[in-house]
Design a protein around this motif. Structure first.
Motif, PDB file in Angstrom:
ATOM      1  N   ASP A   1       0.840  -1.185   0.000  1.00  0.00           N
ATOM      2  CA  ASP A   1       0.000   0.000   0.000  1.00  0.00           C
ATOM      3  C   ASP A   1       0.880   1.242   0.000  1.00  0.00           C
ATOM      4  OD1 ASP A   1      -2.261  -1.528   0.065  1.00  0.00           O
ATOM      5  OD2 ASP A   1      -2.374  -1.548   2.263  1.00  0.00           O
ATOM      6  N   PRO A   2       0.757   2.107  -1.024  1.00  0.00           N
ATOM      7  CA  PRO A   2       1.575   3.309  -1.057  1.00  0.00           C
ATOM      8  C   PRO A   2       1.069   4.349  -0.067  1.00  0.00           C
ATOM      9  CG  PRO A   2       0.033   3.303  -2.891  1.00  0.00           C
ATOM     10  CD  PRO A   2      -0.132   1.984  -2.183  1.00  0.00           C
ATOM     11  N   THR A   3       1.930   5.278   0.289  1.00  0.00           N
ATOM     12  CA  THR A   3       1.521   6.382   1.144  1.00  0.00           C
ATOM     13  C   THR A   3       0.639   7.323   0.345  1.00  0.00           C
ATOM     14  OG1 THR A   3       3.592   6.232   2.365  1.00  0.00           O
ATOM     15  CG2 THR A   3       2.332   8.287   2.563  1.00  0.00           C
ATOM     16  N   PRO A   4      -0.565   7.661   0.825  1.00  0.00           N
ATOM     17  CA  PRO A   4      -1.450   8.554   0.071  1.00  0.00           C
ATOM     18  C   PRO A   4      -0.775   9.896  -0.180  1.00  0.00           C
ATOM     19  CG  PRO A   4      -2.622   7.506   1.892  1.00  0.00           C
ATOM     20  CD  PRO A   4      -1.170   7.194   2.072  1.00  0.00           C
ATOM     21  N   PRO A   5      -0.917  10.454  -1.376  1.00  0.00           N
ATOM     22  CA  PRO A   5      -0.287  11.739  -1.677  1.00  0.00           C
ATOM     23  C   PRO A   5      -0.942  12.869  -0.902  1.00  0.00           C
ATOM     24  CG  PRO A   5      -1.736  11.074  -3.468  1.00  0.00           C
ATOM     25  CD  PRO A   5      -1.667   9.914  -2.519  1.00  0.00           C
ATOM     26  N   ALA A   6      -0.180  13.934  -0.704  1.00  0.00           N
ATOM     27  CA  ALA A   6      -0.701  15.078   0.034  1.00  0.00           C
ATOM     28  C   ALA A   6      -1.725  15.855  -0.776  1.00  0.00           C
ATOM     29  CB  ALA A   6       0.450  15.993   0.445  1.00  0.00           C
ATOM     30  N   ARG A   7      -1.673  15.726  -2.105  1.00  0.00           N
ATOM     31  CA  ARG A   7      -2.615  16.430  -2.974  1.00  0.00           C
ATOM     32  C   ARG A   7      -2.818  15.616  -4.246  1.00  0.00           C
ATOM     33  NH1 ARG A   7       1.336  21.149  -5.429  1.00  0.00           N
ATOM     34  NH2 ARG A   7       2.717  19.710  -6.537  1.00  0.00           N
ATOM     35  N   GLY A   8      -3.867  15.944  -4.974  1.00  0.00           N
ATOM     36  CA  GLY A   8      -4.143  15.265  -6.223  1.00  0.00           C
ATOM     37  C   GLY A   8      -3.521  15.986  -7.405  1.00  0.00           C
ATOM     38  N   PRO A   9      -3.871  15.479  -8.589  1.00  0.00           N
ATOM     39  CA  PRO A   9      -4.891  14.482  -8.865  1.00  0.00           C
ATOM     40  C   PRO A   9      -4.604  13.140  -8.185  1.00  0.00           C
ATOM     41  CG  PRO A   9      -4.270  15.620 -10.893  1.00  0.00           C
ATOM     42  CD  PRO A   9      -3.290  16.021  -9.847  1.00  0.00           C
TER      43      PRO A   9
ATOM     44  N   LEU B   1      -7.415  24.489  -7.452  1.00  0.00           N
ATOM     45  CA  LEU B   1      -8.004  23.635  -6.421  1.00  0.00           C
ATOM     46  C   LEU B   1      -8.733  22.450  -7.056  1.00  0.00           C
ATOM     47  CD1 LEU B   1      -9.467  26.211  -3.857  1.00  0.00           C
ATOM     48  CD2 LEU B   1      -7.428  24.777  -3.605  1.00  0.00           C
ATOM     49  N   CYS B   2      -9.393  22.696  -8.172  1.00  0.00           N
ATOM     50  CA  CYS B   2     -10.066  21.601  -8.877  1.00  0.00           C
ATOM     51  C   CYS B   2      -9.055  20.565  -9.357  1.00  0.00           C
ATOM     52  CB  CYS B   2     -10.854  22.146 -10.066  1.00  0.00           C
ATOM     53  SG  CYS B   2     -12.351  23.046  -9.624  1.00  0.00           S
ATOM     54  N   LEU B   3      -7.945  21.030  -9.912  1.00  0.00           N
ATOM     55  CA  LEU B   3      -6.930  20.106 -10.405  1.00  0.00           C
ATOM     56  C   LEU B   3      -6.328  19.297  -9.263  1.00  0.00           C
ATOM     57  CD1 LEU B   3      -5.268  19.032 -12.768  1.00  0.00           C
ATOM     58  CD2 LEU B   3      -3.669  20.935 -12.422  1.00  0.00           C
ATOM     59  N   SER B   4      -6.047  19.956  -8.145  1.00  0.00           N
ATOM     60  CA  SER B   4      -5.417  19.253  -7.022  1.00  0.00           C
ATOM     61  C   SER B   4      -6.393  18.335  -6.296  1.00  0.00           C
ATOM     62  CB  SER B   4      -4.817  20.258  -6.033  1.00  0.00           C
ATOM     63  OG  SER B   4      -5.829  21.035  -5.421  1.00  0.00           O
ATOM     64  N   GLY B   5      -7.698  18.512  -6.529  1.00  0.00           N
ATOM     65  CA  GLY B   5      -8.689  17.640  -5.911  1.00  0.00           C
ATOM     66  C   GLY B   5      -9.283  16.629  -6.868  1.00  0.00           C
ATOM     67  N   LEU B   6      -8.777  16.603  -8.094  1.00  0.00           N
ATOM     68  CA  LEU B   6      -9.291  15.704  -9.127  1.00  0.00           C
ATOM     69  C   LEU B   6      -9.031  14.244  -8.751  1.00  0.00           C
ATOM     70  CD1 LEU B   6     -10.540  16.418 -11.957  1.00  0.00           C
ATOM     71  CD2 LEU B   6      -8.295  15.855 -12.909  1.00  0.00           C
ATOM     72  N   VAL B   7      -9.960  13.368  -9.133  1.00  0.00           N
ATOM     73  CA  VAL B   7      -9.806  11.929  -8.907  1.00  0.00           C
ATOM     74  C   VAL B   7      -9.925  11.210 -10.246  1.00  0.00           C
ATOM     75  CG1 VAL B   7     -10.821   9.876  -7.852  1.00  0.00           C
ATOM     76  CG2 VAL B   7     -10.676  11.995  -6.546  1.00  0.00           C
ATOM     77  N   VAL B   8      -9.017  10.265 -10.487  1.00  0.00           N
ATOM     78  CA  VAL B   8      -9.034   9.464 -11.711  1.00  0.00           C
ATOM     79  C   VAL B   8      -9.435   8.034 -11.366  1.00  0.00           C
ATOM     80  CG1 VAL B   8      -7.698   8.578 -13.654  1.00  0.00           C
ATOM     81  CG2 VAL B   8      -7.235  10.876 -12.762  1.00  0.00           C
TER      82      VAL B   8
END
Length: 225
Positions: A30-38, A175-182
């Protein structure tokens, strides 16, 4: 309007149809979750988002989401608008072993050069970006290309307007880009193939009902989600 590199995209897609990703079934930790997205859907924080299939867009005040879809609800273009700035989003399949933004960025730069527009590489929030000024039917337009490599996907964003020349002006769009989910899915896909986007079911059903009530067949066009 949002600038489109349609000819270059078609040429790249034709070349890449021969290269299909092979899924890697090897177990990984399990990788460490990133601090921001995407973010990849497997590690995204739980927040309200607009679900467009392979892309989930966070709800950010004063940001308008514009989509262009065909009669079946398949989205062909996603553009976020805030004030005089816009952010066009695209998401593409990539191999597990390496990112593709470096290669894609060079091809965009070469395509711009062939069309008489010089592009400059600059370091940005997500690494190396491209900035260019291009001629469109509306006159000269500044563009800023941003790429983010993820696990078997790549997000490409194209800023236009004030956010293209001044990253600090991106504000809510950033903010939209950094909160984007793929949501990449598990299917093997040709490298660089656009991942499928669709209208939310309730939006597509509402639109179909309105068109049926008006006695008109569905037609493609600009829609707001």
């Amino acid at each position: 309007m949002i600038f489109s590199r349609k000819r270059a995209d078609e040429a790249r897609h034709a070349r890449d149809e021969r290269t299909t990703e092979v899924l890697d079934t090897e177990e990984t930790g399990d990788p460490t979750p990133p601090a921001r997205g995407p973010y990849d859907v497997s590690e995204a924080p739980d927040e309200p988002r607009l679900d467009l299939g392979s892309l989930q867009i966070p709800a950010v005040p004063e940001v308008e989401v514009r989509v262009q879809a065909d009669p079946q609800g398949v989205i062909q273009q996603v553009v976020l608008v805030h004030g005089e700035s816009a952010l066009q989003l695209g998401v593409f399949a990539a191999p597990r072993s390496e990112g593709i933004w470096d290669e894609v960025r060079e091809e965009i730069r070469q395509s711009l050069f062939n069309d008489g527009a010089a592009a400059q590489e600059v370091e940005g929030e997500y690494g190396t970006e491209l900035r260019a000024r291009v001629r469109t039917p509306d006159g000269l337009t500044d563009l800023r290309f941003v790429g983010v490599d993820g696990p078997r996907w790549m997000v490409r964003g194209v800023y236009q307007g004030g956010a293209a020349t001044d990253p600090a002006a991106a504000g809510p769009l950033a903010l939209c880009l950094s909160g984007l989910v793929v949501d990449r899915g598990q299917e093997a896909k040709p490298v660089r193939e656009p991942l499928p986007l669709r209208l939310p079911r309730e939006v597509a059903e509402q639109q179909a009902a309105e068109q049926q009530a008006a006695g008109q067949p569905p037609a493609p066009g600009q829609r707001e989600a």
